[in-house]
Design a protein around this motif. Structure first.
Motif, mmCIF file in Angstrom:
data_model
loop_
_atom_site.group_PDB
_atom_site.id
_atom_site.type_symbol
_atom_site.label_atom_id
_atom_site.label_comp_id
_atom_site.label_asym_id
_atom_site.label_seq_id
_atom_site.Cartn_x
_atom_site.Cartn_y
_atom_site.Cartn_z
ATOM 1 N N GLY A 12 0.791 -1.226 0.000
ATOM 2 C CA GLY A 12 0.000 0.000 0.000
ATOM 3 C C GLY A 12 0.819 1.270 0.000
ATOM 4 O O GLY A 12 0.365 2.307 0.503
ATOM 5 N N ALA A 39 -9.139 -2.597 3.480
ATOM 6 C CA ALA A 39 -7.899 -1.905 3.154
ATOM 7 C C ALA A 39 -7.458 -1.069 4.344
ATOM 8 O O ALA A 39 -8.251 -0.710 5.218
ATOM 9 C CB ALA A 39 -8.097 -1.018 1.934
ATOM 10 N N THR A 40 -6.194 -0.734 4.362
ATOM 11 C CA THR A 40 -5.663 0.167 5.373
ATOM 12 C C THR A 40 -5.999 1.597 4.988
ATOM 13 O O THR A 40 -5.803 2.005 3.833
ATOM 14 C CB THR A 40 -4.138 0.001 5.495
ATOM 15 N N SER A 41 -6.512 2.374 5.925
ATOM 16 C CA SER A 41 -6.886 3.753 5.628
ATOM 17 C C SER A 41 -5.678 4.547 5.130
ATOM 18 O O SER A 41 -4.592 4.485 5.718
ATOM 19 C CB SER A 41 -7.457 4.418 6.885
ATOM 20 N N ALA A 43 -3.993 4.056 2.433
ATOM 21 C CA ALA A 43 -3.046 3.294 1.622
ATOM 22 C C ALA A 43 -3.236 3.599 0.143
ATOM 23 O O ALA A 43 -4.317 4.009 -0.308
ATOM 24 C CB ALA A 43 -3.216 1.806 1.881
ATOM 25 N N TYR A 45 -2.580 1.464 -3.320
ATOM 26 C CA TYR A 45 -2.240 0.153 -3.857
ATOM 27 C C TYR A 45 -2.030 0.242 -5.366
ATOM 28 O O TYR A 45 -2.785 0.911 -6.070
ATOM 29 C CB TYR A 45 -3.354 -0.853 -3.555
ATOM 30 N N ALA A 64 -8.935 4.163 0.503
ATOM 31 C CA ALA A 64 -7.702 3.767 -0.173
ATOM 32 C C ALA A 64 -7.753 4.125 -1.653
ATOM 33 O O ALA A 64 -8.816 4.150 -2.267
ATOM 34 C CB ALA A 64 -7.468 2.270 -0.008
#
Length: 590
Positions: A12, A39-41, A43, A45, A64
């Motif tokens: 990410g 998903a990671t806030s 991030a 990708y 994300a």
């Protein structure tokens, strides 16, 4: 159960290729029966291939960003498909169809839906010429109780409609679809899983002129949910549905989608291909070809035949509501020829180079339309080739049911030209409507019918429009020879109030009505024509104006006080106040 993309190796950071991690994540979600992947806030990708899901999926990308760093990068969620299986005959009025299903094929369950496809074409496809977009007729059918491997039982009779053999000649069209053997009917269906795709800002990099691929594809699933997805840049369709049932697209956004039909890129925000029961709620977007369309045909080049067949035919029972469209290349709200039962509710169109709505589908309704300075207003049409060329290919319908049928109610706003334009179709104006335009012509009809109930007003301007629009506030053409066989020319029926205000027109030679041969205006309500100062006369052309029953036509001129009222008994002079009372009877205040 919930996992994050980090658990599957996604970095990410915007530089690392996270494609493999995404693929592992969707496969894990399917194996767990649709477990959630988040998903990671914050991030970013990077994907370099298409992520493919063939089972249950729950994916929440939040805020994300996804950098789609390859032509086909994106996400495809496809249901498990069955077929095609040949159909042999029909019995009991079309509720039982003979088929031979292999032993390893599960029977479609009662209440599920199958799609029946044949090689027949709709009549309007006869003269496709150099255009290779030929689509087989296809219909959804609901499964009832009692099916076996040799016979499928339908909950209700399959709709039978007229089809033509693509190899036949004009006149050789007596058969109906799908039971004539030369049309080779077959059946396909999908075994769907729960699918939810939420969030994410999806964007291809800029300046990829040779790229051509949709961003999100959902194929065959039942009740899939796509929400809060933002397609920020793409090189074809943003969200493509193919053969889905009950799909929900909620609070999504699409913008900057490249449109180049010559390269196969159509730039649709959301395209429903052969789906049923789709809900599109709160769609927003700008800088695409169309924000929403019913688009028949396959979702992706080279896909296998079963998937292609599932996407064929009518998109039906579609509801699009609470949508907001900024400037678009064409109409932001659009339907193609083979759509059916499409409803737009509370939609807005702002700016752009085309009409606010463009309708080619059958049985379409538009309820609550706001126009904010669009190039054109309401467009209902069958062909785009001028309506007079021998090569016009969309004019081969056998009945009025083969042509667009549209009801428009409760619309208001502004457009630059052609506020209402119908070519070879049927338009019903109901409720209330008010459009202000710079054009000199308010209603243009080239073959077909317009029916007016309720109260509708069009305020015209001084800008000169198309050459053949300049002569009249209402301009009727008889249309192409093919459509004249169906509609008998062009007809406007005014059963409510229709008021066209041309006092701002500054050019000489304008008529109130210009009616070609084989056209007519029939008034059983109130038609108000406010002519400009330099108007030529009330009427021009060889068409007919018929005033029926208690109907009347009121004509005003700036240089004269009051109005001339024409009714079945003759003409009388009335005051402006008397005219306003007549108008108020059709359009009472709140």
């Amino acid at each position: 159960m919930t996992e994050t993309l980090d658990r599957f190796g996604a970095r990410g950071d915007g530089r690392t290729d996270d494609t493999a991690a995404f693929q592992r994540a969707v496969e894990w979600s399917a194996a767990q029966g649709g477990a959630m992947v988040r998903a990671t806030s914050g991030a970013v990708y990077r994907l370099t291939e298409r992520i493919r899901s063939t089972g249950p999926l729950r994916l929440d990308l939040g805020d994300a960003e996804l950098i789609l760093d390859a032509e086909h990068a994106g996400l495809q969620a496809a249901a498990r498909l069955e077929g095609p299986f040949d159909l042999r005959e029909t019995q009991d009025g079309g509720t039982r169809i003979s088929v031979a299903l292999p032993d390893d094929t599960p029977l479609p369950a009662p209440g599920s839906w199958i799609k029946i496809v044949s090689d027949a074409l709709a009549p309007w496809q006869r003269d496709r010429g150099s255009d290779d977009r030929v689509y087989a007729i296809a219909e959804w059918a609901e499964i009832g109780e009692g099916s076996t491997r040799s016979q499928l039982v339908l909950a209700r009779p399959l709709r039978v409609r007229r089809g033509i053999d693509p190899r036949s000649v004009p006149g050789d069209e007596d058969s109906v679809w799908p039971w004539d053997t030369r049309y080779r009917p077959c059946v396909v269906w999908a075994h769907a899983h729960p699918v939810t795709i939420a969030g994410g800002v999806w964007a291809h990099p800029p300046n990829r002129d040779a790229w051509n691929a949709p961003t999100l594809l959902v194929l065959g699933h039942v009740d899939p949910l796509i929400e809060r997805v933002h397609i920020a840049r793409g090189y074809d369709t943003g969200i493509r549905l193919t053969g889905t049932q009950g799909a929900r697209i909620v609070d999504c956004r699409a913008e900057m989608l490249a449109s180049d039909p010559g390269k196969g890129r159509f730039g649709y925000g959301v395209a429903d291909g052969g789906g049923r029961g789709t809900l599109v709620q709160g769609l927003r977007g700008t800088d695409t070809r169309s924000l929403f369309t019913t688009s028949i045909g396959p979702s992706e080049r080279g896909e296998r035949r079963t998937a292609r067949l599932l996407g064929m035919g009518s998109s039906e029972a579609i509801l699009v509501r609470d949508g907001q469209a900024g400037p678009h290349e064409s109409a932001p709200w659009d339907t193609h020829h083979d759509g059916r039962h499409v409803t737009f509710e509370r939609i807005t169109a702002t700016g752009g180079g085309g009409p606010a709505v463009s309708i080619r589908a059958r049985e379409t309704a538009v309820r609550g339309l706001v126009l904010n300075g669009t190039e054109r207003g309401i467009l209902v049409f069958t062909d785009w080739g001028g309506g007079r060329e021998d090569g016009d290919n969309w004019l081969n319908g056998a009945t009025r049911a083969d042509y667009p049928m549209v009801q428009v109610a409760d619309y208001a706003g502004t457009c630059r030209r052609r506020p209402i334009f119908v070519r070879a179709g049927t338009l019903s104006l109901t409720g209330t409507g008010r459009i202000t335009t710079q054009a000199c012509c308010g209603l243009r009809l080239s073959g077909g019918t317009v029916t007016v109930t309720g109260a509708h007003r069009i305020a015209l301007g001084s800008e000169v429009g198309e050459e053949d629009d300049e002569e009249a506030l209402i301009r009727l053409f008889q249309g192409h020879e093919k459509s004249r066989r169906i509609f008998g020319g062009a007809t406007v029926d005014v059963a409510g109030l229709l008021e066209l205000d041309g006092r701002a027109i500054g050019r000489a030679g304008t008529y109130g009505l210009y009616l070609e041969e084989n056209t007519q205006v029939r008034v059983s309500g109130l038609l108000v024509l406010r002519l400009p100062a330099l108007a030529t006369d009330l009427r021009g052309g060889q068409g007919r104006l018929d005033i029926l029953g208690t109907g009347s036509v009121a004509v005003t001129r700036p240089e004269r006080d009051g109005a001339v009222l024409l009714d079945a008994s003759g003409s009388t002079q009335i005051t402006e106040r008397a005219l306003e009372r007549l108008i108020a009877a059709y359009a009472p205040g709140p």
